[in-house]
Write an enzyme that holds these catalytic residues in place. Structure first.
Site, PDB file in Angstrom:
ATOM      1  CB  VAL A 126     -24.068  -4.153 -14.064  1.00  0.00           C
ATOM      2  CG1 VAL A 126     -24.718  -3.761 -15.373  1.00  0.00           C
ATOM      3  CG2 VAL A 126     -25.088  -4.532 -13.010  1.00  0.00           C
TER       4      VAL A 126
ATOM      5  CE1 TYR B 261     -34.166  -1.235  -5.893  1.00  0.00           C
ATOM      6  CE2 TYR B 261     -35.477   0.290  -4.591  1.00  0.00           C
ATOM      7  CZ  TYR B 261     -35.014  -0.145  -5.819  1.00  0.00           C
ATOM      8  OH  TYR B 261     -35.388   0.523  -6.960  1.00  0.00           O
TER       9      TYR B 261
ATOM     10  CB  ILE C  54     -41.941   3.372 -12.544  1.00  0.00           C
ATOM     11  CG1 ILE C  54     -41.163   4.584 -12.000  1.00  0.00           C
ATOM     12  CG2 ILE C  54     -42.053   3.412 -14.069  1.00  0.00           C
ATOM     13  CD1 ILE C  54     -41.787   5.937 -12.212  1.00  0.00           C
TER      14      ILE C  54
HETATM   15  P1  NAP Z   1     -36.785  -4.368 -14.469  1.00  0.00           P
HETATM   16  O1  NAP Z   1     -38.029  -4.302 -15.286  1.00  0.00           O
HETATM   17  O2  NAP Z   1     -36.580  -5.507 -13.527  1.00  0.00           O
HETATM   18  O3  NAP Z   1     -35.531  -4.241 -15.457  1.00  0.00           O
HETATM   19  C1  NAP Z   1     -34.220  -4.286 -14.970  1.00  0.00           C
HETATM   20  C2  NAP Z   1     -33.324  -4.861 -16.043  1.00  0.00           C
HETATM   21  O4  NAP Z   1     -32.000  -4.961 -15.496  1.00  0.00           O
HETATM   22  C3  NAP Z   1     -33.762  -6.289 -16.437  1.00  0.00           C
HETATM   23  O5  NAP Z   1     -33.726  -6.454 -17.834  1.00  0.00           O
HETATM   24  C4  NAP Z   1     -32.737  -7.131 -15.717  1.00  0.00           C
HETATM   25  O6  NAP Z   1     -32.480  -8.379 -16.352  1.00  0.00           O
HETATM   26  C5  NAP Z   1     -31.501  -6.256 -15.784  1.00  0.00           C
HETATM   27  N1  NAP Z   1     -30.511  -6.715 -14.828  1.00  0.00           N
HETATM   28  C6  NAP Z   1     -30.701  -7.230 -13.587  1.00  0.00           C
HETATM   29  N2  NAP Z   1     -29.544  -7.598 -13.052  1.00  0.00           N
HETATM   30  C7  NAP Z   1     -28.585  -7.328 -13.973  1.00  0.00           C
HETATM   31  C8  NAP Z   1     -27.176  -7.507 -13.995  1.00  0.00           C
HETATM   32  N3  NAP Z   1     -26.518  -8.052 -12.969  1.00  0.00           N
HETATM   33  N4  NAP Z   1     -26.501  -7.117 -15.100  1.00  0.00           N
HETATM   34  C9  NAP Z   1     -27.147  -6.601 -16.162  1.00  0.00           C
HETATM   35  N5  NAP Z   1     -28.485  -6.401 -16.203  1.00  0.00           N
HETATM   36  C10 NAP Z   1     -29.190  -6.769 -15.108  1.00  0.00           C
HETATM   37  O7  NAP Z   1     -36.631  -3.062 -13.559  1.00  0.00           O
HETATM   38  P2  NAP Z   1     -37.200  -1.592 -13.781  1.00  0.00           P
HETATM   39  O8  NAP Z   1     -38.437  -1.468 -12.967  1.00  0.00           O
HETATM   40  O9  NAP Z   1     -37.221  -1.209 -15.199  1.00  0.00           O
HETATM   41  O10 NAP Z   1     -36.056  -0.775 -12.997  1.00  0.00           O
HETATM   42  C11 NAP Z   1     -34.954  -0.185 -13.659  1.00  0.00           C
HETATM   43  C12 NAP Z   1     -34.185   0.661 -12.631  1.00  0.00           C
HETATM   44  O11 NAP Z   1     -35.070   1.611 -12.050  1.00  0.00           O
HETATM   45  C13 NAP Z   1     -33.625  -0.169 -11.470  1.00  0.00           C
HETATM   46  O12 NAP Z   1     -32.377   0.339 -11.089  1.00  0.00           O
HETATM   47  C14 NAP Z   1     -34.645   0.038 -10.377  1.00  0.00           C
HETATM   48  O13 NAP Z   1     -34.098  -0.134  -9.099  1.00  0.00           O
HETATM   49  C15 NAP Z   1     -35.032   1.480 -10.633  1.00  0.00           C
HETATM   50  N6  NAP Z   1     -36.339   1.854 -10.097  1.00  0.00           N
HETATM   51  C16 NAP Z   1     -37.480   1.246 -10.507  1.00  0.00           C
HETATM   52  C17 NAP Z   1     -38.699   1.632  -9.965  1.00  0.00           C
HETATM   53  C18 NAP Z   1     -40.009   1.019 -10.372  1.00  0.00           C
HETATM   54  O14 NAP Z   1     -41.051   1.374  -9.779  1.00  0.00           O
HETATM   55  N7  NAP Z   1     -40.048   0.165 -11.369  1.00  0.00           N
HETATM   56  C19 NAP Z   1     -38.734   2.657  -8.984  1.00  0.00           C
HETATM   57  C20 NAP Z   1     -37.540   3.238  -8.595  1.00  0.00           C
HETATM   58  C21 NAP Z   1     -36.338   2.848  -9.156  1.00  0.00           C
HETATM   59  P3  NAP Z   1     -33.232  -9.701 -15.759  1.00  0.00           P
HETATM   60  O15 NAP Z   1     -34.618  -9.602 -16.239  1.00  0.00           O
HETATM   61  O16 NAP Z   1     -32.447 -10.826 -16.335  1.00  0.00           O
HETATM   62  O17 NAP Z   1     -33.135  -9.645 -14.265  1.00  0.00           O
END
Ligand code: NAP
Length: 247
Positions: free
Chosen positions: A64, A155, A188
């Site tokens: 992205v 972040y 989450i």
């Molecule tokens: P996650 O499990 O780490 O999943 C994120 C996905 O995005 C992974 O599949 C990752 O691939 C992919 N990604 C990373 N860099 C990328 C790039 N440059 N281009 C395309 N894809 C990419 O994270 P999540 O917890 O589901 O979080 C999803 C969103 O919610 C994020 O924006 C995060 O900041 C936000 N969020 C999460 C939480 C939480 O508690 N989990 C709380 C607040 C906000 P790789 O595995 O290859 O890195």
């Protein structure tokens, strides 16, 4: 017929976690999907799971943070589906550390994926949406972008930027019937929260009135609401999904 039958949705970072839950939720409501991620293996798993719900799915290997990838994905979506109705900017990373110890490269990496990536895909998707005079963009921010957090200045700044980007693009695109909103999740359940010690978990749970971490489906439900017609008079808003941790 589902809420999104006949609609096309693009989701970044769809291989796992919250992105995968968003894909499953939108597909369960009938949306045809374009899934993007770096992790194409896991993306295939997500694609198989949503195909079983009877919708069409295309997978794109895309970073992205690269403008050419954003343009390639949106061109591919237009080739396959002829339109784009919903753009969900979900891909995000963390590279935590106290500011005094944070490297320039860790700052740049987080800003590139979280903030620049959201800008690039919003811009690429908005072009056909403006021609269509119809579309919805949902950006995944974070409560950390609202309240800050020691050890996460990169972040927090990136997610505060996503919120400002959401409000600015909402103002620019509203006249073309394109809505832009954000979801700000709290803690989450994920690999990240699973790895926390029991002490840290209980300290965090003390700060969450609902006394539980969220699940990816909690965020996916909020995305579906903002992507659908039930929120048709909402734009430029930040919907917090944090069990009451941030009010
Ligand atoms: P996650 O499990 O780490 O999943 C994120 C996905 O995005 C992974 O599949 C990752 O691939 C992919 N990604 C990373 N860099 C990328 C790039 N440059 N281009 C395309 N894809 C990419 O994270 P999540 O917890 O589901 O979080 C999803 C969103 O919610 C994020 O924006 C995060 O900041 C936000 N969020 C999460 C939480 C939480 O508690 N989990 C709380 C607040 C906000 P790789 O595995 O290859 O890195």
């Amino acid at each position: 017929m589902g809420m999104f039958t006949g609609k096309t949705a693009v989701i970044t970072g769809a291989a796992r976690g919250i992105g995968r839950a968003i894909a499953e939720k939108l597909a369960s409501e009938g949306a045809d999907l374009a899934l993007c991620d770096l992790q194409t293996d896991w993306l295939t798993d997500t694609a198989e799971a949503v195909k079983a719900l009877g919708v069409k799915v295309e997978c794109f290997d895309a970073d992205v943070s690269k403008g050419e990838d954003a343009d390639k994905v949106i061109a591919g979506v237009l080739d396959t589906y002829g339109k784009i109705d919903i753009m969900v900017n979900n891909a995000g990373i963390t590279k935590d550390g106290l500011m005094m110890r944070m490297s320039e490269s860790d700052w740049d990496a987080v800003m590139s994926v979280n903030l620049k990536g959201t800008f690039l895909f919003s811009k690429a998707a908005a072009k056909p949406m403006m021609k269509q005079r119809n579309g919805v963009i949902v950006n995944i921010a974070s409560i950390i972008g609202l309240i800050g957090n020691a050890g996460q200045c990169n972040y927090a700044a990136s997610k505060a930027g996503v919120i400002a980007l959401t409000k600015s693009t909402a103002k620019e695109l509203a006249a073309r019937n394109i809505r832009v909103n954000a979801v700000a999740p709290g803690f989450i359940q994920s690999k990240m929260t699973d790895a926390l010690s029991d002490d840290v978990k209980s300290m965090l749970l003390d700060r969450i009135p609902a006394k539980r971490f969220g699940v990816p489906e909690d965020v996916a439900n909020a995305v579906a609401f903002l992507a659908g017609d039930n929120s048709s008079y909402m734009t430029g808003q930040v919907l917090t999904v944090s069990g009451g941790m941030v009010m």
